[in-house]
Design an enzyme around this catalytic site. Structure first.
Site, PDB file in Angstrom:
ATOM      1  N   PRO A 157       0.810  -1.224   0.000  1.00  0.00           N
ATOM      2  CG  PRO A 157      -0.912  -1.587   1.543  1.00  0.00           C
ATOM      3  CD  PRO A 157       0.395  -2.149   1.070  1.00  0.00           C
ATOM      4  CB  ILE A 366     -12.878   3.831 -36.054  1.00  0.00           C
ATOM      5  CG1 ILE A 366     -11.548   4.478 -36.490  1.00  0.00           C
ATOM      6  CG2 ILE A 366     -13.513   3.088 -37.230  1.00  0.00           C
ATOM      7  CD1 ILE A 366     -10.461   3.492 -36.844  1.00  0.00           C
ATOM      8  CG  LEU A 367     -16.618   0.615 -33.512  1.00  0.00           C
ATOM      9  CD1 LEU A 367     -15.226   0.427 -34.091  1.00  0.00           C
ATOM     10  CD2 LEU A 367     -16.863  -0.414 -32.422  1.00  0.00           C
ATOM     11  CD  GLU A 392       4.085  -8.322 -14.833  1.00  0.00           C
ATOM     12  OE1 GLU A 392       5.190  -8.574 -15.340  1.00  0.00           O
ATOM     13  OE2 GLU A 392       3.127  -9.116 -14.844  1.00  0.00           O
TER      14      GLU A 392
END
Length: 412
Positions: A157, A366-367, A392
């Site tokens: 944390p 695009i959609l 990572e």
């Protein structure tokens, strides 16, 4: 296991193409001629992802549900232990094969991709490299079939990128170690049967006082935190691990005391190849979705693909994707040839994750409105891509790694 994996390349039956999100790849891999074994592996993983993962990806994302049946099948194919030697029940394949498989699995379901990545590179990887023969028998062999998976506990944390500042402690007490502290953001936490955990055995030494340990799960003295409600990769659990005077045997130590930071950093180098490959899969899925939609959607009396503005977007998306793929394969091949690859893994992870973020953004553009609704996979790809720039090693950490190696090469 490797022979089984490759033999099945010719045995899986192709499914029918889906209208929104899965396109056959014809040219994407032509920039590098892959060995025949790797081409067979790629096709096996592509067919598996098409048949087993793409159809369930939206539902497991919605339900935050671990794809247990699919992970088990992946274990049977050797995908959960790709770089583990065959004598330990693994597939015995190289890291280029791992990268190719990770991309195809993540293209079908990014959540399943990270489950596979953590078990292969973050859990099994350090045990294979630093574990004793006895540890490999106990902690590797049972985790190759998909019945059991492992996890990796480094972040806390109060620290993420500063891995040497671990507040979790491991105190020697007779024939035992006593673990106390909290680990955060642990992928696979709720499903894992074991964890590689990092703790300070001597705080005065900072990163040279970090050691690595192998701990079974679940176990008394180890509590799981709540499942995090995440933006993306929602079928993969993420939670805290809380150690409260958890006593483990002395032979649970992985490597030597004080070797933990080195183990963690070397493990993350390999893990970054896996996450770069996951990002490639997400990006490829988003590009598939965008091209399919643009070819079928008309505007101004013609398909969207006839518009120069859309063509420019698609060209930029393909350029970013294929460039990142080559960097990722380069890092994998350097590792396979036992050459230094830390800088190249960082470059691959940085390029692939930022490409995934950009490509999924443009796919939604695009959609248009259709990209913003859950009936289409574009919005899930957009959500899944974002984490690849964080876990990572953040993009900022990757830039520090690349710059450090670059400057060192100029000064030498």
């Amino acid at each position: 296991m490797a022979a089984t994996l490759l033999a099945r390349a010719c045995g899986l039956v192709r499914g029918a193409p889906w209208p929104w999100g899965w396109r056959r790849l014809h040219t994407v891999y032509q920039s590098v001629e892959l060995p025949e074994t790797h081409q067979m592996l790629r096709q096996t993983c592509r067919d598996f992802a098409e048949k087993e993962l793409f159809p369930i990806a939206a539902q497991v994302d919605k339900e935050h549900r671990f794809p247990a049946a699919q992970v088990k099948k992946m274990g049977e194919l050797g995908l959960m232990a790709m770089n583990v030697p065959e004598e330990l029940s693994g597939a015995g394949l190289d890291y280029l094969a791992y990268s190719i498989a990770m991309e195809e699995i993540s293209r079908g379901c990014a959540s399943t991709g990270v489950i596979m990545s953590v078990n292969n590179s973050l859990y099994l990887g350090p045990i294979l490299k630093f574990g004793t023969k006895e540890q490999k028998q106990q902690w590797v062999a049972p985790f190759t079939s998909g019945d059991k998976i492992g996890c990796f506990a480094l972040s806390e944390p109060g620290n993420g990128s500063d891995a040497g500042a671990a507040a979790t402690t491991a105190r020697a007490d007779g024939d035992s170690w006593v673990l106390s502290g909290t680990k955060a953001w642990i992928t696979n936490a709720w499903e894992a049967s074991a964890v590689v955990v990092f703790a300070s055995t001597d705080r005065s030494l900072h990163n040279k006082g970090i050691s690595a340990f192998l701990v079974p799960m679940p176990t008394p003295g180890l509590t799981l935190g709540k499942k995090e409600d995440k933006l993306g990769i929602r079928a993969s659990s993420t939670a805290n691990l809380i150690f409260e005077d958890r006593r483990i045997p002395k032979d649970s130590l992985l490597g030597e005391p004080g070797l933990g930071f080195k183990i963690a950093m070397q493990t993350l180098d390999t893990g970054r190849i896996g996450i770069a490959s996951q990002a490639l899969g997400i990006a490829q899925a988003a590009l598939d979705c965008a091209v399919t939609y643009a070819e079928n959607r008309s505007a101004f009396g013609a398909p969207l693909t006839k518009l120069q503005a859309i063509q420019f977007k698609l060209a930029d998306m393909a350029l970013a994707l294929e460039s990142a793929r080559l960097l990722t394969w380069r890092a994998a091949m350097l590792k396979d040839n036992k050459k230094p690859f830390t800088k190249e893994a960082a470059m691959a992870k940085l390029a692939a994750s930022e490409a995934a973020t950009a490509i999924t953004h443009q796919a939604m553009q695009i959609l248009g409105g259709m990209g913003y609704v859950k009936e289409m996979p574009a919005e899930r790809h957009y959500r899944d891509a974002r984490i690849t720039e964080i876990y990572e090693g953040t993009s900022e950490i990757q830039r520090l790694v690349v710059a450090g190696h670059l400057l060192k090469s100029y000064r030498s």
